[in-house]
Design an enzyme around this catalytic site. Structure first.
Site, mmCIF file in Angstrom:
data_model
loop_
_atom_site.group_PDB
_atom_site.id
_atom_site.type_symbol
_atom_site.label_atom_id
_atom_site.label_comp_id
_atom_site.label_asym_id
_atom_site.label_seq_id
_atom_site.Cartn_x
_atom_site.Cartn_y
_atom_site.Cartn_z
ATOM 1 N NE ARG A 139 107.065 -14.547 18.157
ATOM 2 C CZ ARG A 139 106.783 -15.640 17.452
ATOM 3 N NH1 ARG A 139 107.618 -16.041 16.498
ATOM 4 N NH2 ARG A 139 105.684 -16.329 17.693
ATOM 5 C CE LYS A 161 107.528 -15.773 21.536
ATOM 6 N NZ LYS A 161 106.309 -15.585 22.369
ATOM 7 C CG HIS A 222 104.203 -7.029 19.659
ATOM 8 N ND1 HIS A 222 104.530 -8.293 19.224
ATOM 9 C CD2 HIS A 222 102.955 -7.128 20.175
ATOM 10 C CE1 HIS A 222 103.515 -9.121 19.471
ATOM 11 N NE2 HIS A 222 102.557 -8.440 20.049
ATOM 12 N NE ARG A 225 104.350 -11.523 16.206
ATOM 13 C CZ ARG A 225 104.529 -12.699 15.596
ATOM 14 N NH1 ARG A 225 105.195 -12.761 14.460
ATOM 15 N NH2 ARG A 225 104.043 -13.809 16.127
ATOM 16 C CG HIS A 248 100.573 -17.126 16.555
ATOM 17 N ND1 HIS A 248 99.510 -16.308 16.253
ATOM 18 C CD2 HIS A 248 101.512 -16.311 17.114
ATOM 19 C CE1 HIS A 248 99.790 -15.066 16.625
ATOM 20 N NE2 HIS A 248 100.995 -15.052 17.138
ATOM 21 C CE1 TYR A 257 99.672 -10.148 16.291
ATOM 22 C CE2 TYR A 257 100.346 -10.395 18.572
ATOM 23 C CZ TYR A 257 100.569 -9.893 17.309
ATOM 24 O OH TYR A 257 101.680 -9.132 17.064
#
Length: 283
Positions: A139, A161, A222, A225, A248, A257
């Site tokens: 990211r 994240k 993005h 990615r 993820h 995705y």
């Protein structure tokens, strides 16, 4: 209440930000322009104790007959505008922006040839940033926070994240690229710095979109990615492994995705299911 001219000026500044910094396509920017204009025309907007209050319910009633995907796109554009206003130190309260359920869509991956073309025209910093996004599936926030000490010979420790950490494989030539770049532009702690300070997400994003703009392409970090994940899956990587590499929390996110083409799914099925093989194959 802020004047109509003030809000329109803020809108124009926001659209320039989407174009110059975020690298959005002209079609997307147009849709944002129209959604915000509708908000300014139909939403209830007023100041209340130095808080800009925006009630979208009158707008929601007007656009209710539209398809849920269209409504969701308009609300998303408005939320992005409000987020931008807040970044400009404006206190905003948004009401009536409840989400509309709609099928998830994906950014289009960038072809390998287009990425190589952009790399050939990019400066050393952009080359390294694009290469790391494309070969590690990071990211933009993860790339910004990447420290020199996070990189070893074959692996890189990535903070994703929620401060979750994961180890991502790093090709030897990418490690060499980092070392070469560090000799050209030494840094204190982070891989990407300017004047001794960590480079911001917006600065990295602008640099990457500018590199692709040189070859006539609108590409976001993005999308790189997404290209990383797509290339891995299309070349036989297990979805569980790709999910872990992307950081993820759920494999279901990876399945949404990174959709495989039907032809590739059939090819994997024919190779994997035992009843798809003739008796001679098992001998």
């Amino acid at each position: 209440m802020p004047s109509e001219n003030e809000l329109h000026r803020a809108k124009e500044a926001f659209l320039k930000y989407l174009d110059g910094i975020r690298g959005y396509s002209s079609l997307t920017i147009r849709s944002y322009h129209d959604a915000i204009d509708e908000m300014l025309l139909y939403a209830e907007i007023h100041d209340e104790a130095d808080i800009l209050m925006i009630n979208l319910m009158p707008l929601r009633l007007r656009i209710a007959p539209l398809k849920s995907k269209t409504i969701a796109a308009k609300l998303s554009a408005i939320r992005s505008f409000v987020k931008y206003l807040r970044s400009q130190k404006k206190t905003v309260e948004l009401r009536g922006d409840e989400s509309v359920k709609t099928p998830k869509t994906l950014p289009k991956p960038v072809s390998h040839d287009h990425i190589i073309h952009a790399l050939q025209c990019a400066d050393p910093m952009a080359q390294l940033a694009i290469t790391m996004l494309y070969t590690m599936g990071l990211r933009i926030s993860e790339l910004t926070n990447l420290r020199v000490d996070d990189i070893s010979h074959e692996w890189c420790r990535v903070r994703g994240k929620g401060d979750k950490e994961r180890d991502v494989p790093m090709l030897g030539n990418i490690t060499t690229m980092v070392q070469t770049y560090q000799r050209i532009s030494p840094s204190k702690a982070y891989v990407f710095e300017a004047k001794g300070e960590k480079l911001s997400e917006n600065s990295l994003r602008y640099m990457i979109t500018k590199a692709f703009a040189k070859v006539g392409l609108k590409v976001t970090p993005h999308q790189l990615r997404h290209s990383y994940a797509t290339e891995l899956l299309n070349n036989g990587a297990r979805i569980a492994d790709v999910s872990e590499l992307l950081g993820h929390a759920s494999m279901a996110t990876t399945q949404i995705y990174t959709k495989l083409g039907n032809a590739l799914k059939m090819d994997h099925y024919l190779k994997s299911h035992p009843l798809c093989h003739s008796p001679e194959d098992s001998q």
